[in-house]
Write an enzyme that holds these catalytic residues in place. Sequence first.
Site, mmCIF file in Angstrom:
data_model
loop_
_atom_site.group_PDB
_atom_site.id
_atom_site.type_symbol
_atom_site.label_atom_id
_atom_site.label_comp_id
_atom_site.label_asym_id
_atom_site.label_seq_id
_atom_site.Cartn_x
_atom_site.Cartn_y
_atom_site.Cartn_z
ATOM 1 N N ASP A 1 48.097 63.166 7.315
ATOM 2 C CA ASP A 1 48.278 62.081 8.272
ATOM 3 C C ASP A 1 47.432 62.419 9.499
ATOM 4 O O ASP A 1 47.396 63.573 9.929
ATOM 5 C CB ASP A 1 49.751 61.929 8.648
ATOM 6 N N SER A 2 46.724 61.415 10.003
ATOM 7 C CA SER A 2 45.805 61.664 11.117
ATOM 8 C C SER A 2 46.010 60.636 12.208
ATOM 9 O O SER A 2 46.628 59.592 11.989
ATOM 10 C CB SER A 2 44.342 61.527 10.680
ATOM 11 N N GLY B 1 37.013 53.862 10.302
ATOM 12 C CA GLY B 1 38.017 53.873 11.370
ATOM 13 C C GLY B 1 37.396 53.983 12.752
ATOM 14 O O GLY B 1 36.481 53.230 13.109
#
Length: 219
Positions: free
Chosen positions: A61-62, A175
């Site tokens: 998870d970032s 992103g």
Amino acid sequence: MLRFVTTNEGKVAEAREYVGDEVVQFDFDYTEVQSDDIGAVAARGAREAYREVGEPVIVDDSGLFVDALGGFPGPYSAYAEDTLGIERVQELVAREDSQRARFRCVIAYCDGGDFAATPEPVDRGRRGQDVAADERGRATTDDQVRHGEGGRPVKLFEGVVPGTVVPPRGDGGFGYDPIFEYDGRTFAEMSREEKNAVSHRGRALAKFGEWFAEREPAD
Ligand code: IMP
């Protein structure tokens, strides 16, 4: 075999560079708990995925954490990207005195076995608690989130990269890459290899790969 729970094949390719060919993609929709701690989100996902498949799994998870915005969007990075878009996030940050930010990534590993042999503290999934990773990727008990699962040790590895939020530049990556500048270039202006060498995920994977190479198979 090590299953990487993700829909992103690029992440799997990156993990293979650090861990080897035994990494395979595992498309599994785990519950993304609402938590302001990405370590807790990843830990929960790893337990759930292990329960589903019964073999070693990793979940990552970032998020992008902006200093002047108290860490926003952080764990809500995907939501902010979908709703505001990265240009508006950048405009918000541009109004602040500082544009400093960091990307953080936590990798959570679960194989149903114990980690008694490792020196670092480990998230044992105590009832009603979860454990976050600190700056050096060690588990801490400071941030706790309720999830009602017990008994599955999860080990967390964190990677952090500091940078600056800038107006979008570059065509590569995904992103927030176009608005995240590191050492004079945005991540979107770097080749994949250049970005991996310094990125939050690359750093977390490097730590994990080192540890995993020494890991005894689960009993
Ligand atoms: P995830 O945890 O990898 O799903 O990412 C959560 C959010 O952070 C999404 O909005 C991603 O686009 C963003 N994100 C994660 N890693 C990166 C990266 O390396 N570069 C740019 N954006 C990223």
